[in-house]
Design an enzyme around this catalytic site. Structure first.
Site, short mmCIF file in Angstrom:
data_model
loop_
_atom_site.label_atom_id
_atom_site.label_comp_id
_atom_site.label_asym_id
_atom_site.label_seq_id
_atom_site.Cartn_x
_atom_site.Cartn_y
_atom_site.Cartn_z
N SER A 177 0.69 -1.22 -0.05
CA SER A 177 -0.03 -0.08 -0.21
C SER A 177 0.76 1.32 -0.06
O SER A 177 1.76 1.38 -0.80
CB SER A 177 -0.91 -0.20 1.21
OG SER A 177 -2.08 0.76 1.02
N ASP A 443 -8.14 -5.46 -6.33
CA ASP A 443 -7.69 -4.40 -5.46
C ASP A 443 -7.94 -3.17 -6.12
O ASP A 443 -7.13 -2.60 -6.93
CB ASP A 443 -6.15 -4.56 -5.03
CG ASP A 443 -5.44 -3.38 -4.14
OD1 ASP A 443 -6.49 -2.66 -3.58
OD2 ASP A 443 -4.32 -3.16 -3.94
N HIS A 470 -6.02 -6.44 -1.87
CA HIS A 470 -4.86 -5.37 -1.29
C HIS A 470 -4.06 -6.20 -0.60
O HIS A 470 -4.32 -6.58 0.53
CB HIS A 470 -5.62 -4.31 -0.57
CG HIS A 470 -4.98 -2.83 -0.23
ND1 HIS A 470 -4.59 -2.45 -1.44
CD2 HIS A 470 -4.57 -2.48 0.76
CE1 HIS A 470 -3.93 -1.08 -0.98
NE2 HIS A 470 -3.95 -1.13 0.21
#
Ligand SMILES: *[C@@H]1O[C@H](CO)[C@@H](O)[C@H](O)[C@H]1NC(C)=O
Ligand SMILES: *[C@@H]1O[C@H](CO)[C@@H](O)[C@H](O)[C@H]1NC(C)=O
Ligand SMILES: *[C@@H]1O[C@H](CO)[C@@H](O)[C@H](O)[C@H]1NC(C)=O
Ligand SMILES: *[C@@H]1O[C@H](CO)[C@@H](O)[C@H](O)[C@H]1NC(C)=O
Ligand SMILES: *[C@@H]1O[C@H](CO)[C@@H](O)[C@H](O)[C@H]1NC(C)=O
Ligand SMILES: *[C@@H]1O[C@H](CO)[C@@H](O)[C@H](O)[C@H]1NC(C)=O
Ligand SMILES: *[C@@H]1O[C@H](CO)[C@@H](O)[C@H](O)[C@H]1NC(C)=O
Ligand SMILES: *[C@@H]1O[C@H](CO)[C@@H](O)[C@H](O)[C@H]1NC(C)=O
Ligand SMILES: CC(=O)N[C@H]1CO[C@H](CO)[C@@H](O)[C@@H]1O
Length: 502
Positions: A177, A443, A470
């Protein structure tokens, strides 16, 4: 990565709202946007404790002003169990929440460390968790919060560790991320300090209006159940219809268990509410079936399939709106919440708190500041055709920067900051090598990432995992993992091994 609040003694009721312009995007976000931060605050209370001790590093406050010699203590963790002298050093980069020690004993990077005899370190990001560079979170102090300062922290830390302990070892950075972006940028800015980066689910382009997010959510839902989006769209239309009458406001309040009476003509409250309801789906899609269960997430057993089974169940004679409300109740229950919070004024007031002991300091205020000054990433409802309606347009999110941080945080200011971020790092054209970019098709963040080999040079590796959400590749492996995910983990190890040998 995610937040770890096992020791948080504060009652969640006091903590309630953190507004969260953006969906905090950590790998296992324990935050959520708007009212959903409710959910997240509650969730993180449930973490177990850990034996991994806190270690502290004397860090520089401002790396770009030599005249400023102030220092602060940055937290890190190590696991040296698998280290074989001469082996690589693995550096897990912390992100927009408290660093979680569970990663020091779990996750695919630990499996790689076992294999390769690596020394594992996790460094907490400045201004998050226990890494407090300043006495509070006033705008004056937040000037020291930026990805560039964070990268310089990584550089200074790495250089010191090299000098003291690992003079000749190779370094491999990991991040998912926002820390995935940092992993790629660390290799970009300090290639002499880090040899390889594994950048998972990383948004590499700063963008004001991240309206594509809901498009990926829609596609992920469609892939699971092709009738589901239609039902959502119908529910949202009904809800919008109810906004037109006062009796409708009252009905919405009842159906969705709102914490306060709804004023259907208060645009900001309406935006907040519709975003919160869409958020029920955004959350579950972003973390769909990702093995988060290992660290006690209360929504880990709720999947897209769970929500869509409710939305498309015709047996009960319920309307689409009733089913949308049922989804909301399911999530409230899972998280032991008794009502849906949506009051914009409450959110803003909460986010204006500057004390380290305040709930906003759990990460919501800091990350919001970073979106206002570096990234944007506002998940607006501006994309046509997605089922969640158009009640939370870009203006709504942009306005919040001003409402929380002050009048200088204007739309022009934000736009200019984003322009600089992309100029500084290169967006998708960043010139790096030996970075492994990993993305998952469902994601939503992949829309801002590098997802095809032809988007970068041959000395990087791009891995796309069909059907995962994700950061899925970072979690501990499970027998139930799809083949694509297993293959991706193996491919990452293979590539690291090959590059380490060169
Ligand atoms: C960090 O700084 C403090 C003083 O500010 C000092 O006492 C301590 O020894 C330093 N720690 C290290 C590891 O250098
Ligand atoms: C390192 O991780 C392994 C695997 O989870 C664990 O068994 C070991 O105790 C950890 N070592 C330290 C020093 O935390
Ligand atoms: C939804 O999925 C179906 C196949 O199940 C496909 O034909 C359709 O194009 C998809 N719609 C969208 C909007 O992606
Ligand atoms: C999830 O697990 C909890 C118990 O751990 C259970 O009460 C709940 O019904 C489950 N939810 C779903 C949707 O399966
Ligand atoms: C439920 O009804 C909707 C609309 O009438 C229809 O599109 C859908 O296929 C039905 N779903 C099931 C599972 O029967
Ligand atoms: C939720 O609980 C609090 C106290 O725990 C109470 O004050 C509030 O009225 C409840 N809200 C709803 C909608 O039940
Ligand atoms: C913050 O919390 C800590 C420990 O809970 C306490 O010692 C400290 O006094 C608090 N600070 C403020 C400003 O409330
Ligand atoms: C890059 O590769 C993808 C498939 O991986 C393909 O769809 C796309 O057209 C290619 N783009 C260019 C510019 O060649
Ligand atoms: C290299 C690779 O397979 N990239 C994929 C990343 O995700 C998108 C889906 O949005 C795929 O189209 C790419 O092929």
């Amino acid at each position: 990565m995610e937040d770890y609040f096992g020791k948080m003694a504060r009652s969640w009721k006091a903590s309630l709202l953190i507004l969260g312009l953006p969906l905090l995007m950590s790998c296992q976000a324990e935050y959520f946007n708007k009212g959903h931060l409710f959910i997240r605050n509650q969730e993180r209370l449930n973490k177990g404790s850990s034996d991994v001790p806190d270690l502290w590093f004397n860090q520089t406050l401002d790396h770009f002003n030599p005249a400023d010699t102030r220092q602060w203590k940055q937290r890190y963790f190590v696991n040296d169990t698998f280290y074989k002298p001469g082996g690589p050093v693995f550096l897990q980069i912390g992100g927009e929440g408290e660093a979680n020690p569970i990663w020091m004993t779990h996750g695919s990077w630990i499996d790689y460390a076992k294999e390769l005899g690596a020394y594992c370190i996790q460094l907490e990001h400045r201004f998050y968790g226990k890494s407090h560079p300043t006495s509070d979170l006033t705008v004056k102090n937040l000037v020291h919060l930026s990805s560039e300062q964070a990268l310089a922290d990584l550089a200074f830390f790495t250089e010191s560790m090299k000098r003291d302990k690992f003079p000749t070892n190779k370094w491999v950075a990991f991040g998912g991320s926002y820390p995935g972006s940092l992993a790629a940028w660390f290799r970009l800015k300090y290639p002499h300090l880090v040899d390889i980066s594994v950048s998972s689910s990383a948004p590499l382009i700063a963008q004001l209006n991240f309206k594509e997010y809901l498009g990926v959510v829609e596609a992920a839902i469609n892939r699971t159940n092709s009738d589901c989006n239609e039902q959502i769209a119908e529910a949202v239309k009904s809800a919008e219809g109810l906004l037109k009458r006062r009796t409708g406001w009252w009905m919405l309040q009842k159906k969705f268990n709102l914490c306060d009476p709804l004023q259907g003509d208060n645009r900001k409250d309406v935006s907040n509410l519709f975003e919160t309801l869409a958020g029920n789906f955004m959350d579950i899609v972003q973390y769909n079936e990702d093995n988060r269960g290992f660290e006690g997430s209360k929504t880990a057993n709720i999947s897209i399939n769970t929500l869509c089974s409710i939305m498309t169940n015709n047996d009960t004679g319920k309307t689409a709106l009733d089913k949308y409300a049922q989804v909301n109740s399911l999530l409230l229950n899972a998280l032991n919440e008794n009502c849906t919070d949506f009051k914009y004024s409450k959110s803003v007031k909460n986010m204006q708190q500057t004390d380290w002991n305040s709930t906003a300091a759990d990460g919501g205020r800091q990350w919001t500041y970073q979106t206002c000054t570096e990234f944007g990433f506002y998940q607006s409802s501006d994309l046509d055709g997605q089922p969640f309606g158009n009640e939370f347009p870009l203006d709504f999110s942009v306005r919040e920067c001003r409402d929380v941080f002050g009048s200088s945080f204007s739309p022009e200011f934000i736009q200019k900051s984003i322009f600089w971020t992309n100029a500084n790092y290169g967006g998708r054209n960043l010139k790096v090598s030996r970075v492994i970019f990993v993305n998952g098709s469902i994601d939503p963040w992949h829309a801002l990432g590098i997802t095809a080999q032809n988007q970068t040079s041959d000395d990087n590796l791009v891995i796309f995992i069909d059907g995962t959400a994700h950061c899925a590749n970072m979690y501990p492996a499970s027998d139930k993992d799809p083949k694509e995910l297993k293959d991706a983990r193996a491919k990452i190890l293979q590539q690291i091994t090959a590059w380490l040998k060169e």
